[in-house]
Design a protein around this motif. Sequence first.
Motif, PDB file in Angstrom:
ATOM      1  N   ILE A   2       7.771   8.446 -10.271  1.00 34.10           N
ATOM      2  CA  ILE A   2       6.485   8.966  -9.837  1.00 34.10           C
ATOM      3  C   ILE A   2       6.695  10.055  -8.790  1.00 34.10           C
ATOM      4  CG2 ILE A   2       4.343   8.392  -8.654  1.00 34.10           C
ATOM      5  CD1 ILE A   2       4.600   5.588  -9.738  1.00 34.10           C
ATOM      6  N   TYR A   3       6.007  11.170  -8.978  1.00 38.71           N
ATOM      7  CA  TYR A   3       5.997  12.211  -7.959  1.00 38.71           C
ATOM      8  C   TYR A   3       4.573  12.343  -7.469  1.00 38.71           C
ATOM      9  CZ  TYR A   3       6.201  16.569  -5.496  1.00 38.71           C
ATOM     10  OH  TYR A   3       6.114  17.511  -4.514  1.00 38.71           O
ATOM     11  N   PRO A   4       4.326  12.334  -6.245  1.00 37.76           N
ATOM     12  CA  PRO A   4       5.199  12.126  -5.093  1.00 37.76           C
ATOM     13  C   PRO A   4       5.481  10.645  -4.875  1.00 37.76           C
ATOM     14  CG  PRO A   4       2.970  12.535  -4.366  1.00 37.76           C
ATOM     15  CD  PRO A   4       2.963  12.678  -5.857  1.00 37.76           C
ATOM     16  N   SER A   5       6.433  10.363  -4.032  1.00 37.30           N
ATOM     17  CA  SER A   5       6.838   8.995  -3.768  1.00 37.30           C
ATOM     18  C   SER A   5       5.728   8.218  -3.068  1.00 37.30           C
ATOM     19  CB  SER A   5       8.089   9.011  -2.891  1.00 37.30           C
ATOM     20  OG  SER A   5       8.385   7.715  -2.454  1.00 37.30           O
ATOM     21  N   ILE A   6       5.545   6.970  -3.487  1.00 32.20           N
ATOM     22  CA  ILE A   6       4.531   6.119  -2.881  1.00 32.20           C
ATOM     23  C   ILE A   6       4.846   5.880  -1.408  1.00 32.20           C
ATOM     24  CG2 ILE A   6       3.462   3.830  -2.964  1.00 32.20           C
ATOM     25  CD1 ILE A   6       2.677   5.662  -5.280  1.00 32.20           C
ATOM     26  N   ASP A   7       6.120   5.778  -1.074  1.00 35.12           N
ATOM     27  CA  ASP A   7       6.520   5.568   0.322  1.00 35.12           C
ATOM     28  C   ASP A   7       6.076   6.734   1.203  1.00 35.12           C
ATOM     29  OD1 ASP A   7       7.726   3.169  -0.347  1.00 35.12           O
ATOM     30  OD2 ASP A   7       9.636   4.154  -0.810  1.00 35.12           O
ATOM     31  N   LYS A   8       6.165   7.933   0.684  1.00 35.20           N
ATOM     32  CA  LYS A   8       5.741   9.114   1.434  1.00 35.20           C
ATOM     33  C   LYS A   8       4.226   9.107   1.647  1.00 35.20           C
ATOM     34  CE  LYS A   8       5.754  14.159   1.225  1.00 35.20           C
ATOM     35  NZ  LYS A   8       6.067  15.335   0.428  1.00 35.20           N
ATOM     36  N   ILE A   9       3.498   8.709   0.640  1.00 33.76           N
ATOM     37  CA  ILE A   9       2.039   8.705   0.715  1.00 33.76           C
ATOM     38  C   ILE A   9       1.537   7.602   1.644  1.00 33.76           C
ATOM     39  CG2 ILE A   9      -0.073   8.399  -0.617  1.00 33.76           C
ATOM     40  CD1 ILE A   9       1.348   9.707  -2.934  1.00 33.76           C
ATOM     41  N   LEU A  10       2.227   6.474   1.682  1.00 32.01           N
ATOM     42  CA  LEU A  10       1.785   5.387   2.559  1.00 32.01           C
ATOM     43  C   LEU A  10       1.917   5.749   4.032  1.00 32.01           C
ATOM     44  CD1 LEU A  10       2.956   2.163   0.696  1.00 32.01           C
ATOM     45  CD2 LEU A  10       0.637   2.988   1.049  1.00 32.01           C
ATOM     46  N   GLY A  11       2.620   6.820   4.346  1.00 30.88           N
ATOM     47  CA  GLY A  11       2.644   7.328   5.711  1.00 30.88           C
ATOM     48  C   GLY A  11       1.324   7.990   6.089  1.00 30.88           C
ATOM     49  N   VAL A  12       0.575   8.426   5.089  1.00 27.91           N
ATOM     50  CA  VAL A  12      -0.708   9.082   5.303  1.00 27.91           C
ATOM     51  C   VAL A  12      -1.850   8.064   5.279  1.00 27.91           C
ATOM     52  CG1 VAL A  12      -2.304  10.803   4.359  1.00 27.91           C
ATOM     53  CG2 VAL A  12       0.157  11.188   4.238  1.00 27.91           C
ATOM     54  N   VAL A  13      -1.743   7.087   4.381  1.00 28.83           N
ATOM     55  CA  VAL A  13      -2.790   6.095   4.158  1.00 28.83           C
ATOM     56  C   VAL A  13      -2.339   4.758   4.748  1.00 28.83           C
ATOM     57  CG1 VAL A  13      -4.132   4.944   2.370  1.00 28.83           C
ATOM     58  CG2 VAL A  13      -3.454   7.291   2.056  1.00 28.83           C
ATOM     59  N   ASP A  14      -3.285   3.984   5.252  1.00 29.06           N
ATOM     60  CA  ASP A  14      -2.953   2.724   5.915  1.00 29.06           C
ATOM     61  C   ASP A  14      -2.477   1.620   4.973  1.00 29.06           C
ATOM     62  OD1 ASP A  14      -3.619   3.856   8.338  1.00 29.06           O
ATOM     63  OD2 ASP A  14      -5.682   3.128   8.270  1.00 29.06           O
ATOM     64  N   SER A  15      -3.086   1.514   3.793  1.00 30.08           N
ATOM     65  CA  SER A  15      -2.733   0.417   2.890  1.00 30.08           C
ATOM     66  C   SER A  15      -2.737   0.884   1.438  1.00 30.08           C
ATOM     67  CB  SER A  15      -3.724  -0.739   3.050  1.00 30.08           C
ATOM     68  OG  SER A  15      -5.000  -0.359   2.574  1.00 30.08           O
ATOM     69  N   LYS A  16      -2.129   0.088   0.583  1.00 34.40           N
ATOM     70  CA  LYS A  16      -2.102   0.415  -0.845  1.00 34.40           C
ATOM     71  C   LYS A  16      -3.497   0.332  -1.445  1.00 34.40           C
ATOM     72  CE  LYS A  16       2.636  -1.049  -1.619  1.00 34.40           C
ATOM     73  NZ  LYS A  16       3.517  -1.992  -2.323  1.00 34.40           N
ATOM     74  N   TYR A  17      -4.307  -0.604  -0.960  1.00 33.43           N
ATOM     75  CA  TYR A  17      -5.674  -0.724  -1.454  1.00 33.43           C
ATOM     76  C   TYR A  17      -6.460   0.544  -1.163  1.00 33.43           C
ATOM     77  CZ  TYR A  17     -10.505  -2.174  -1.910  1.00 33.43           C
ATOM     78  OH  TYR A  17     -11.817  -2.237  -2.275  1.00 33.43           O
ATOM     79  N   GLN A  18      -6.342   1.052   0.043  1.00 32.31           N
ATOM     80  CA  GLN A  18      -7.034   2.282   0.412  1.00 32.31           C
ATOM     81  C   GLN A  18      -6.518   3.459  -0.414  1.00 32.31           C
ATOM     82  OE1 GLN A  18      -6.463   3.555   4.454  1.00 32.31           O
ATOM     83  NE2 GLN A  18      -8.363   4.708   4.483  1.00 32.31           N
ATOM     84  N   LEU A  19      -5.224   3.483  -0.670  1.00 36.22           N
ATOM     85  CA  LEU A  19      -4.639   4.537  -1.490  1.00 36.22           C
ATOM     86  C   LEU A  19      -5.245   4.535  -2.888  1.00 36.22           C
ATOM     87  CD1 LEU A  19      -2.469   6.717  -2.044  1.00 36.22           C
ATOM     88  CD2 LEU A  19      -0.942   4.852  -2.667  1.00 36.22           C
ATOM     89  N   VAL A  20      -5.324   3.382  -3.507  1.00 38.32           N
ATOM     90  CA  VAL A  20      -5.891   3.268  -4.858  1.00 38.32           C
ATOM     91  C   VAL A  20      -7.341   3.718  -4.865  1.00 38.32           C
ATOM     92  CG1 VAL A  20      -6.561   1.615  -6.640  1.00 38.32           C
ATOM     93  CG2 VAL A  20      -4.297   1.471  -5.603  1.00 38.32           C
ATOM     94  N   HIS A  21      -8.092   3.322  -3.867  1.00 36.00           N
ATOM     95  CA  HIS A  21      -9.512   3.682  -3.783  1.00 36.00           C
ATOM     96  C   HIS A  21      -9.690   5.197  -3.656  1.00 36.00           C
ATOM     97  CE1 HIS A  21     -13.736   3.132  -2.919  1.00 36.00           C
ATOM     98  NE2 HIS A  21     -13.606   3.896  -1.850  1.00 36.00           N
TER      99      HIS A  21
END
Length: 69
Positions: A2-21
């Motif tokens: 997957i591009y971009p990496s989920i680990d990189k994005i979780l630095g921007v967003v607080d949780s995976k649930y919020q990311l999905v939303h």
Amino acid sequence: MIYPSIDKILGVVDSKYQLVHIISKRSKQMTAEKNFQKPVRYYYSKKNLGRALEELSCGYLFLKKDVRK
């Protein structure tokens, strides 16, 4: 992969649930309005879900923090 990496994005967003939303709302918006932050040819992904992830990782999307806590 997957591009971009989920680990990189979780630095921007607080949780995976919020990311999905956030990503699902942006993806639906892209589908309905055909509104993209950059020209379509510059996205790595061909699908709107991947394009929304790219926009978030590049800093095109800004998140409002809830201060009512």
